[in-house]
Design a protein around this motif. Structure first.
Motif, short mmCIF file in Angstrom:
data_model
loop_
_atom_site.label_atom_id
_atom_site.label_comp_id
_atom_site.label_asym_id
_atom_site.label_seq_id
_atom_site.Cartn_x
_atom_site.Cartn_y
_atom_site.Cartn_z
N PHE A 77 0.96 -1.12 -0.20
CA PHE A 77 0.09 -0.06 0.09
C PHE A 77 1.05 1.22 -0.08
O PHE A 77 0.40 2.30 -0.30
CB PHE A 77 -0.87 0.00 1.09
CG PHE A 77 -2.40 -0.96 0.82
CD1 PHE A 77 -3.29 -0.37 0.48
CD2 PHE A 77 -2.10 -2.24 1.36
CE1 PHE A 77 -4.52 -0.84 0.12
CE2 PHE A 77 -3.36 -2.99 0.95
CZ PHE A 77 -4.69 -2.37 0.30
N GLY A 78 1.92 1.17 0.55
CA GLY A 78 3.14 2.20 0.34
C GLY A 78 3.46 2.52 -0.94
O GLY A 78 3.53 3.82 -1.22
N ALA A 79 3.63 1.56 -1.64
CA ALA A 79 4.08 1.59 -3.05
C ALA A 79 2.97 2.23 -3.87
O ALA A 79 3.17 3.16 -4.75
CB ALA A 79 4.38 0.19 -3.63
N TRP A 80 1.55 2.05 -3.59
CA TRP A 80 0.73 2.55 -4.30
C TRP A 80 0.42 3.94 -3.81
O TRP A 80 0.07 4.91 -4.55
CB TRP A 80 -0.73 1.93 -3.95
CG TRP A 80 -0.80 0.66 -4.78
CD1 TRP A 80 -0.41 0.55 -6.21
CD2 TRP A 80 -1.37 -0.32 -4.31
NE1 TRP A 80 -0.78 -0.96 -6.57
CE2 TRP A 80 -1.37 -1.59 -5.29
CE3 TRP A 80 -2.00 -1.12 -2.98
CZ2 TRP A 80 -1.73 -2.84 -5.40
CZ3 TRP A 80 -2.35 -2.18 -3.17
CH2 TRP A 80 -2.32 -3.23 -4.08
N ALA A 81 0.73 4.43 -2.50
CA ALA A 81 0.58 5.86 -1.84
C ALA A 81 1.51 6.48 -2.55
O ALA A 81 1.37 7.80 -2.82
CB ALA A 81 0.96 5.87 -0.66
N ALA A 82 2.91 5.89 -3.06
CA ALA A 82 3.87 6.66 -3.72
C ALA A 82 3.59 6.90 -5.23
O ALA A 82 4.27 7.47 -6.08
CB ALA A 82 5.27 6.15 -3.54
N GLY A 83 2.45 6.37 -5.73
CA GLY A 83 2.20 6.47 -7.03
C GLY A 83 2.91 5.27 -7.96
O GLY A 83 3.00 5.35 -9.24
N ALA A 84 3.31 4.31 -7.23
CA ALA A 84 4.13 3.10 -7.92
C ALA A 84 3.46 1.98 -8.22
O ALA A 84 2.36 2.01 -7.91
CB ALA A 84 5.40 2.92 -6.93
#
Length: 567
Positions: A77-84
């Motif tokens: 979810f951190g990756a998605w939060a970073a737009g990755a």
């Protein structure tokens, strides 16, 4: 056209931040750690900062290698939060071959051109994984280095996930799914089975698989449900944890491949206490062929624990359509119909016969298309076939994949004029879609098309064969294709030899074709996917090279001369 509630995962997570519901993680001891969706949002923003410090930018692809843990969920979810773009990497159930794991991770990392890789700390013991190329950190490192950042702004067309299909590590195919694909499929799947905040999902499915990550993690977020997540290795070690969690948490939604429901039947049959499964209303059975007998046995044994038969729902989906394609409405599942197996094999048509008729084959319906999805059964020439006739299942979906990552040739083979050529064989019956087999797995003997599932079902019905551990396939034998059946047993010596003969007899009666080879193996010999499904094609390859015979306890079949106990 579907109108999802949210345009992206980040949008959904922010909108759900005030909810009291969220994810509960269940470990080996049944201990729990619970995060509300709001806490997950805070953790995701923190991990996003760590990803950015590793050089990740919106649109970059980040690999995640690990099992179902709070740290894995935080990092994805951190990756998605970073737009990755998240790229989950498969983890085997048992690390018996570290070299093969490294090769597979390297193959997928190269294919996806990862900008960064995060892995479970236990994999840090494999130095080759730390030198694959992209910046690498453990999940713990990412969480420890976190700093709060704002959620990246995402559009519906932005890529969100690359889901690798199973297959050869030499040329893995990465299914690219956009934010819109994930949101639309969550909307259609949830509406098909009436998801809502009162539901409680319980899952042991791997998070590197679409069923686990999308169906039972993202869908609960989308519909503001509570979700209980169990690591797959915990489930394999003790299947009763799945049942105990369903009982304690009042689970209403779960999903698993067919083999897991066989294990659940064993747990319920041997239970010294009574579980409470009365709230369970959707137990989706998918990702591998659905066995009618397994479902009947589970319904009979589960009745004592409050399990309602109508909760057992055979479903159909595929990564190329994000996930959900077809399912019955809750409470509308029908018992299997029976068809003449010979007519199905020789004429590709379902001729319904009474249950118990010699040579009959069960046909299990997986229901009707979810909203935003169409299904057609087509002939080899691409024409739609009449109801009751077998053909290739073709799907047109509003949540169809963008394509295979940087593989336009394979994309064009599968995605044609907006339709996905699934490679699955099926028919349209009175109760909806029926999956009959896999196009590439068909066996042709004497001009007849044989389904390996029929031979596997026959082998599994022989007492002494480990239930759910039989594989059938075709193999060239003296310029003709022959039938091979491989199964596991706990028997040895003459008992195993006698069982091999019994399997050969049962298969001959069921298929009206003699098996060229029957091989019985010691338990644990058949290769399986990280989610526990049998691998038919890999089994064939290992059989052809002779590697499986090292674990053989008995053989039979006309191609092997006489039946004998293996040395």
């Amino acid at each position: 056209m579907l109108s999802p509630q949210f345009c992206s995962i980040n949008d959904a997570l922010q909108q759900r931040s005030s909810s009291p519901r969220g994810i509960t993680f269940v470990d080996f001891d049944g201990d729990r750690e619970t995060w509300t969706w709001g806490k997950l949002a805070e953790i995701a923003r923190s991990c996003a900062g760590a990803w950015l410090d590793l050089g990740v930018r919106p649109g970059d692809r980040v690999g995640l290698l690990g099992s179902t843990t709070p740290d894995f969920v935080a990092c994805v979810f951190g990756a998605w939060a970073a737009g990755a773009v998240a790229v989950p990497l498969a983890v085997p159930m048992r690390l018996s071959d570290p070299g093969a794991l490294v090769d597979e991770v390297r193959s997928r990392a190269d294919k996806a051109r990862l900008s960064a890789l995060a892995l479970d700390p236990r994999f840090a013991a494999f130095p080759d994984l730390l030198t694959l190329g992209p910046p690498t950190a453990t999940f713990e490192d990412v969480r420890a280095a976190g700093r709060d950042v704002d959620f990246a702004q995402q559009q519906t067309d932005d890529p969100a996930l690359i889901q690798f299909t199973s297959g050869s590590t030499a040329r893995p195919k990465g299914v690219v799914l956009s934010q819109g694909c994930l949101m639309r499929n969550a909307e259609s799947g949830g509406r098909q089975v009436d998801f809502g905040p009162e539901d409680v999902a319980v899952s042991w499915l791997p998070l590197f698989h679409d069923f686990g990550l999308i169906g039972l993690t993202l869908w609960p977020l989308y519909w503001d449900m509570s979700a209980y997540l169990i690591a797959p290795e915990v489930f394999i070690s003790s299947p009763k944890i799945w049942i105990e969690t369903l009982s304690r948490a009042g689970g209403t939604i779960t999903a698993a491949p067919n083999f897991a429901y066989g294990l659940a039947t064993r747990v319920l049959r041997n239970a010294e206490t009574t579980y409470d499964l009365s709230r369970l209303r959707v137990a989706a059975n998918g990702a591998e062929p659905v066995d009618a007998k397994t479902m009947e046995e589970l319904a009979a044994v589960g009745a004592r624990h409050g399990l309602r038969p109508e909760a057992l729902l055979p479903v159909y989906g595929l990564a190329e359509a994000t996930l959900g394609v077809a399912a019955p409405r809750p409470g509308a599942a029908r018992a299997a119909r029976w068809a003449d197996a010979e007519a199905l094999a020789e004429k590709s048509v379902a001729v319904e016969v009474p249950a118990g008729t010699p040579g009959a084959r069960p046909l299990v319906s997986v229901g009707y298309p979810v909203l935003g999805c169409e299904i057609e059964i087509r002939s080899e020439t691409g024409e739609k076939v009449p109801d009751g006739h077998v053909g290739e299942v073709c799907v047109r979906s509003e949540s169809a994949m963008v394509g295979y990552f940087e593989d336009p040739e394979e994309t064009d083979k599968v995605l044609q004029d907006g339709w996905i050529k699934t490679g699955d064989l099926g028919l349209w019956g009175p109760d909806g879609l029926v999956i009959t087999g896999r196009l590439k797995d068909m066996i042709i003997v004497g001009g007849r098309n044989l389904y390996p599932e029929d031979a596997e079902r026959a082998a599994n019905n022989v007492p002494g064969v480990r239930r759910g551990n039989a594989v059938a396939f075709g193999i060239l034998e003296r310029a003709r294709e022959g039938l091979v059946v491989i199964a596991e047993t706990r028997l040895h010596g003459e008992e195993a030899a006698r069982l091999a003969r019994q399997v050969a007899t049962e298969v001959r009666h069921a298929m009206r074709v003699a098996a060229d080879q029957v091989v019985l193996l010691a338990p644990g010999s058949l290769p399986k996917t990280p989610s526990g499904k049998l691998q038919r094609r890999l089994t064939r390859r290992l059989h052809e090279t002779g590697e499986l015979l090292h674990n053989a306890v008995a053989t039979a079949g006309r191609a092997l001369g006489k039946t004998e106990a293996a040395r």
